[in-house]
Design an enzyme around this catalytic site. Structure first.
Site, short mmCIF file in Angstrom:
data_model
loop_
_atom_site.label_atom_id
_atom_site.label_comp_id
_atom_site.label_asym_id
_atom_site.label_seq_id
_atom_site.Cartn_x
_atom_site.Cartn_y
_atom_site.Cartn_z
N VAL A 271 0.83 -1.21 0.00
CA VAL A 271 0.00 0.00 0.00
C VAL A 271 0.86 1.26 0.00
O VAL A 271 0.70 2.15 -0.85
CB VAL A 271 -0.94 0.00 1.23
CG1 VAL A 271 -1.70 1.31 1.32
CG2 VAL A 271 -1.91 -1.18 1.14
N ARG A 360 6.13 -2.58 8.10
CA ARG A 360 6.39 -1.91 9.37
C ARG A 360 6.25 -2.93 10.49
O ARG A 360 5.47 -3.87 10.38
CB ARG A 360 5.40 -0.75 9.58
CG ARG A 360 5.60 0.36 8.54
CD ARG A 360 4.61 1.47 8.72
NE ARG A 360 4.73 2.17 9.98
CZ ARG A 360 5.61 3.15 10.22
NH1 ARG A 360 6.46 3.51 9.29
NH2 ARG A 360 5.62 3.74 11.39
N HIS A 533 -28.79 11.01 -7.24
CA HIS A 533 -28.30 11.06 -8.62
C HIS A 533 -27.95 12.50 -8.96
O HIS A 533 -28.69 13.41 -8.59
CB HIS A 533 -29.38 10.56 -9.57
CG HIS A 533 -28.99 10.68 -11.01
ND1 HIS A 533 -28.09 9.81 -11.60
CD2 HIS A 533 -29.35 11.57 -11.98
CE1 HIS A 533 -27.93 10.16 -12.86
NE2 HIS A 533 -28.67 11.23 -13.11
C1 LIG Z 1 3.37 6.47 4.87
C2 LIG Z 1 2.19 5.90 5.61
C3 LIG Z 1 0.91 6.12 5.15
C4 LIG Z 1 -0.17 5.62 5.84
N1 LIG Z 1 -1.43 5.85 5.35
C5 LIG Z 1 -2.50 5.39 6.03
C6 LIG Z 1 -3.83 5.65 5.58
O1 LIG Z 1 -4.03 6.31 4.56
N2 LIG Z 1 -4.86 5.18 6.31
C7 LIG Z 1 -4.66 4.44 7.44
O2 LIG Z 1 -5.64 4.02 8.08
N3 LIG Z 1 -3.42 4.16 7.89
C8 LIG Z 1 -2.34 4.62 7.22
N4 LIG Z 1 -1.09 4.36 7.70
C9 LIG Z 1 -0.95 3.53 8.91
C10 LIG Z 1 -1.22 4.39 10.16
O3 LIG Z 1 -0.36 5.51 10.16
C11 LIG Z 1 -0.99 3.56 11.41
O4 LIG Z 1 -1.75 2.38 11.32
C12 LIG Z 1 -1.42 4.32 12.64
O5 LIG Z 1 -0.69 5.52 12.77
C13 LIG Z 1 -1.25 3.47 13.90
O6 LIG Z 1 -1.64 4.21 14.99
P1 LIG Z 1 -1.04 3.93 16.45
O7 LIG Z 1 -1.74 4.87 17.36
O8 LIG Z 1 -1.08 2.50 16.73
O9 LIG Z 1 0.51 4.30 16.33
P2 LIG Z 1 1.29 5.58 15.82
O10 LIG Z 1 0.46 6.46 14.98
O11 LIG Z 1 2.56 5.08 15.24
O12 LIG Z 1 1.60 6.38 17.16
C14 LIG Z 1 2.44 5.86 18.13
C15 LIG Z 1 2.98 7.01 18.96
O13 LIG Z 1 3.60 6.48 20.11
C16 LIG Z 1 4.77 7.23 20.41
N5 LIG Z 1 5.63 6.38 21.24
C17 LIG Z 1 6.22 5.21 20.89
N6 LIG Z 1 6.86 4.68 21.95
C18 LIG Z 1 6.69 5.54 22.98
C19 LIG Z 1 7.10 5.55 24.33
N7 LIG Z 1 7.81 4.54 24.85
N8 LIG Z 1 6.76 6.61 25.10
C20 LIG Z 1 6.03 7.63 24.59
N9 LIG Z 1 5.60 7.67 23.31
C21 LIG Z 1 5.91 6.63 22.53
C22 LIG Z 1 5.33 7.57 19.03
O14 LIG Z 1 6.17 8.70 19.11
C23 LIG Z 1 4.05 7.83 18.24
O15 LIG Z 1 3.69 9.18 18.28
C24 LIG Z 1 0.03 4.87 7.02
C25 LIG Z 1 1.32 4.67 7.53
C26 LIG Z 1 2.39 5.18 6.83
C27 LIG Z 1 3.77 4.95 7.38
#
Ligand SMILES: Cc1cc2nc3c(=O)[nH]c(=O)nc-3n(C[C@H](O)[C@H](O)[C@H](O)COP(=O)(O)OP(=O)(O)OC[C@H]3O[C@@H](n4cnc5c(N)ncnc54)[C@H](O)[C@@H]3O)c2cc1C
Length: 556
Positions: A271, A360, A533
Site C-alpha cells: 500500500v 512496518r 443522482h
Molecule cells: C506512509 C504511511 C501512510 C499511511 N497511510 C494510512 C492511511 O491512509 N490510512 C490508514 O488508516 N493508515 C495509514 N497508515 C498507517 C497508520 O499511520 C498507522 O496504522 C497508525 O498511525 C497506527 O496508529 P497507532 O496509534 O497505533 O501508532 P502511531 O500512529 O505510530 O503512534 C504511536 C505514537 O507512540 C509514540 N511512542 C512510541 N513509543 C513511545 C514511548 N515509549 N513513550 C512515549 N511515546 C511513545 C510515538 O512517538 C508515536 O507518536 C500509514 C502509515 C504510513 C507509514
C-alpha cells in the site's frame, strides 16, 4: 575489544547496577555518582558484556579513573557510555495512562476522559503519531497535489487552457506541513479541553502499575489503575547490504523531499509503496517498483490487481514483480544501483533515490515491557491481546500497530475505544468482519469485509456482482471512468459479506458498504434504498443490483 569506562569528574560512587558478566544494552543505567555538580547516572549507549568492575559503592574516584571494563559483542551495536544528570522524580496518579499519542492513543485518551477517568497521556514526539505526522495525512496531502497537477495536465479535455505550470516541491511540502501542524494543534486543543495531562517524554514500565515518563528535566512516575500501550510501529529494513545507504529513504524521509529526484526505485509494491509510486510518477519522476511477490498489492482480488497494474503501467511506472532485491550499491556519481533477481536472472537498475517500503513492525523499544510482565504474540511481533484489547496482565491493554493485528489508523482508534469501554466496566469485543481499507493510488482502491478469494477460501457459497464506472454518469462528468465495484454476497443468507471498489471516490464509497456489512444488510435492503443522482455512490446500488439479476444501467 574491551572498552574502558572512565570517570569524567571527581565524585563518589553511588549504586552499581551491574555485575561482572552482565549483558548490557543501550539506555541501561550502569551506576550512579555523586559529584559537586549534582548526582549523575552513567548509562550505556550500546550493547556489551561487563568484563570487570574496578570500583566499589561509596568509593571516591578521580577524573579519568577506570570504573568498568566492557567487552564488545561481535556484530552488535557496541558499547559506549554517557553521563546524565539524575533528574528529580515527581509522583502522580491516574485512572488510565496511555503510552503513545497516535490515532490509537489520543482517541483512547479522549474517550476515557469523556467517560469520567483521570487520564495521563505520554508521547515522546508529536501528538498524532505516525498517522498525522508522517503517515496517512501527509501522504494524502501529497496525493492531492499530484491530483491537481494531473488535472492541469488534462485541463484541455475539460475546455480549460492551462499553459505554464510546474511542480514546486518547496510549496508542496510547505502545504503538507501546514496541514499537519494545524491538525497537531487541534489534538493539543482537544487534550486540553478534555483535561488530559500530556507528558512529553518516553514512557516505560517500572512495574505493572507504574509508568515512568522521562521529560527533559524530570521523571514523572505515574501510578496507574490501567495502562494502554499505543506505541505504534516503525519501518522494516531489508536485511541486505546497502539497506541504509545514503540514497535510501523511508516513508518518513521521502515526505520531506524538497527536490524531485530524476528517478526513484521503490522496494515493495504494498500500500505505502504504491501510493508513493503514483504520487512521484504524477510529478514526472521515473518510478520503478521492485516487488518480491508475483503481484503488487497482492492482498486484493486478481481483477482489482489487474486494473491497478494497468493503471500503474499507463502512468509510466515500471513494475518488477517476483523480484528479490539482493543489494543496494552506491555509485561515484551519487546514484544507487539496485541489484535484484527475477526468475533466477540478475538485474540492475540505476536510480537517484530508493524508497524502502517492505513493511512496518511494532515499535516497543525503551518500553521495559518485561518490568510489567507483558507478553508478545507467538511470532514475537507485537503485543498479545484478546478481543477486548487486554494483554495477559489484567490492567494493561494494547492497541494499534503495537499489536500488529491490522496496521490502519481507524482500526487503532476503534481498538482504543474498545479498550477504554472495557476499562470503564463495559464488556466489548473487537469485530474485524467489516474493516474498511483504502489505498490512495490513482484510481483509488477500497475494500471491506471479505475479498472474493477470501470468501471462497473460507468455503462460503458466494455470488458476485460487478458494475463498471464507465456506466456511471457522475464518473464521466468527472473525467475518470476507470474501474469497477464488486459486491460479494453470501448465497445462504443474502447478506453482503465483502466489497472491493477501484475507481474515483472509492475511499469514501466504502463507508456505506461497511455499514451494510456491519449491520448484516441483505442485497434486497440495499436495492430498496434510494441513492442520490448523479453521484458515484450509484455504483453501489448498481453493483448490488447486478448480484440480483442485473444492473439497470449496464448490459454486457
Ligand atoms: C506512509 C504511511 C501512510 C499511511 N497511510 C494510512 C492511511 O491512509 N490510512 C490508514 O488508516 N493508515 C495509514 N497508515 C498507517 C497508520 O499511520 C498507522 O496504522 C497508525 O498511525 C497506527 O496508529 P497507532 O496509534 O497505533 O501508532 P502511531 O500512529 O505510530 O503512534 C504511536 C505514537 O507512540 C509514540 N511512542 C512510541 N513509543 C513511545 C514511548 N515509549 N513513550 C512515549 N511515546 C511513545 C510515538 O512517538 C508515536 O507518536 C500509514 C502509515 C504510513 C507509514
Amino acid at each position: 575489544m574491551i572498552t574502558e569506562v572512565k570517570a569524567t569528574r571527581l565524585g563518589t560512587i553511588g549504586k552499581i547496577n551491574v555485575q561482572v558478566g552482565s549483558k548490557i544494552s543501550a539506555g541501561q543505567e550502569l551506576l550512579t555518582m555523586e559529584t559537586k555538580k549534582g548526582n549523575a547516572v552513567i548509562k550505556a549507549t550500546g550493547n556489551g558484556i561487563i568484563e570487570s568492575i574496578e570500583i566499589e559503592e561509596g568509593m571516591e574516584v578521580k577524573v579519568a579513573q577506570v570504573l568498568l571494563k566492557v567487552r564488545e559483542v561481535q556484530g552488535e551495536n557496541n558499547v559506549g557510555v554517557k553521563e546524565e544528570k539524575i533528574k528529580p522524580v515527581e509522583k502522580i496518579q491516574s485512572d488510565v495512562t496511555v503510552i503513545g499519542g497516535g490515532p490509537g492513543g489520543y482517541v483512547a485518551a479522549i474517550k476515557a476522559s469523556k467517560m469520567g477517568a483521570k487520564v495521563v497521556l505520554v508521547e515522546k514526539e508529536s501528538l498524532g503519531g505516525t498517522c498525522l505526522n508522517c503517515g496517512c495525512i501527509p501522504t494524502k496531502a501529497l496525493v492531492r497535489s499530484a491530483e491537481v497537477y494531473d488535472s492541469i495536465k488534462e485541463a484541455d479535455a475539460f475546455g480549460i487552457a492551462a499553459k505554464e505550470f510546474s511542480v514546486d516541491m518547496d510549496k508542496v511540502i510547505g502545504r503538507k506541513n501546514s496541514i499537519v501542524s494545524r491538525l497537531v494543534q487541534g489534538i493539543e486543543y482537544l487534550m486540553d479541553k478534555n483535561s488530559i495531562k500530556v507528558i512529553k517524554g518516553n514512557g516505560k514500565f517500572l512495574d505493572k502499575d507504574t509508568v515512568e515518563a522521562e521529560t527533559e528535566d524530570k521523571k514523572v512516575q505515574i501510578k496507574s489503575k490501567n495502562v494502554i500501550i499505543a506505541t505504534g510501529s516503525e519501518t522494516v529494513y531489508l536485511p541486505i547490504t546497502g539497506a541504509k545507504s545514503k540514497n535510501v529513504l523511508t516513508s518518513k524521509e521521502i515526505l520531506d523531499l524538497k527536490e524531485l529526484p530524476e528517478s526513484l526505485a521503490i522496494i515493495g509494491g504494498g500500500v505505502i509503496g504504491m501510493e508513493f509510486a503514483f504520487i512521484f510518477a504524477s510529478f514526472g519522476v521515473k518510478v520503478s517498483v521492485v516487488e518480491f511477490l508475483d503481484n503488487i498489492l497482492q492482498m486484493l482480488d486478481q481483477d482489482v490487481i489487474d486494473e491497478i497494474t494497468a493503471a500503474a503501467e499507463k502512468k509510466g511506472i515500471t513494475l518488477y514483480t517476483g523480484s528479490k532485491v539482493e543489494e543496494i550499491i552506491d555509485t561515484e556519481d551519487n546514484k544507487s544501483i539496485l541489484k535484484f533477481t527475477k526468475n533466477g536472472e540478475l538485474k540492475y537498475i540505476s536510480v537517484h533515490k530508493v524508497l524502502m517500503s517492505v513493511g512496518r513492525k511494532p515499535y516497543l523499544d525503551n518500553l521495559s515491557l518485561e518490568n510489567a510482565g507483558v507478553e508478545l504474540n507467538d511470532n514475537k511481533k507485537g503485543i498479545k491481546v484478546n478481543l477486548k484489547m487486554r494483554t495477559n496482565v489484567p490492567n494493561i491493554y494494547a492497541i494499534g500497530d503495537a499489536t500488529n493485528i491490522i496496521q490502519l489508523a481507524h482500526v487503532a482508534s476503534h481498538q482504543g475505544i474498545v479498550a477504554v469501554e472495557n476499562i470503564m466496566g463495559k464488556d466489548l469485543e473487537m469485530d474485524y468482519s467489516a474493516v474498511p481499507s483504502a489505498i490512495f493510488t490513482h484510481p483509488e482502491i477500497a475494500t471491506v469485509g471479505l475479498s472474493e478469494k477470501a470468501a471462497k477460501d473460507k468455503g462460503l457459497d458466494v455470488e458476485i456482482g460487478k458494475f463498471p464506472y464507465a456506466a456511471n454518469g457522475k464518473a464521466l462528468t468527472m473525467g475518470d471512468e476507470r474501474g469497477f465495484i464488486k459486491i460479494i454476497k453470501n448465497k445462504a443468507t443474502s447478506k453482503i459479506v465483502g466489497a472491493s471498489i477501484i475507481g474515483i471516490n472509492s475511499a469514501d464509497l466504502i463507508s456505506p458498504l461497511t455499514l451494510a456489512i456491519r449491520n448484516g444488510l441483505t442485497t434486497e435492503q440495499i436495492i430498496e434504498t434510494i441513492f442520490a443522482h448523479p453521484t458515484t455512490a450509484e455504483v453501489i446500488h448498481e453493483g448490488v443490483l447486478s448480484v440480483e439479476g442485473g444492473a439497470l444501467h449496464f448490459a454486457e
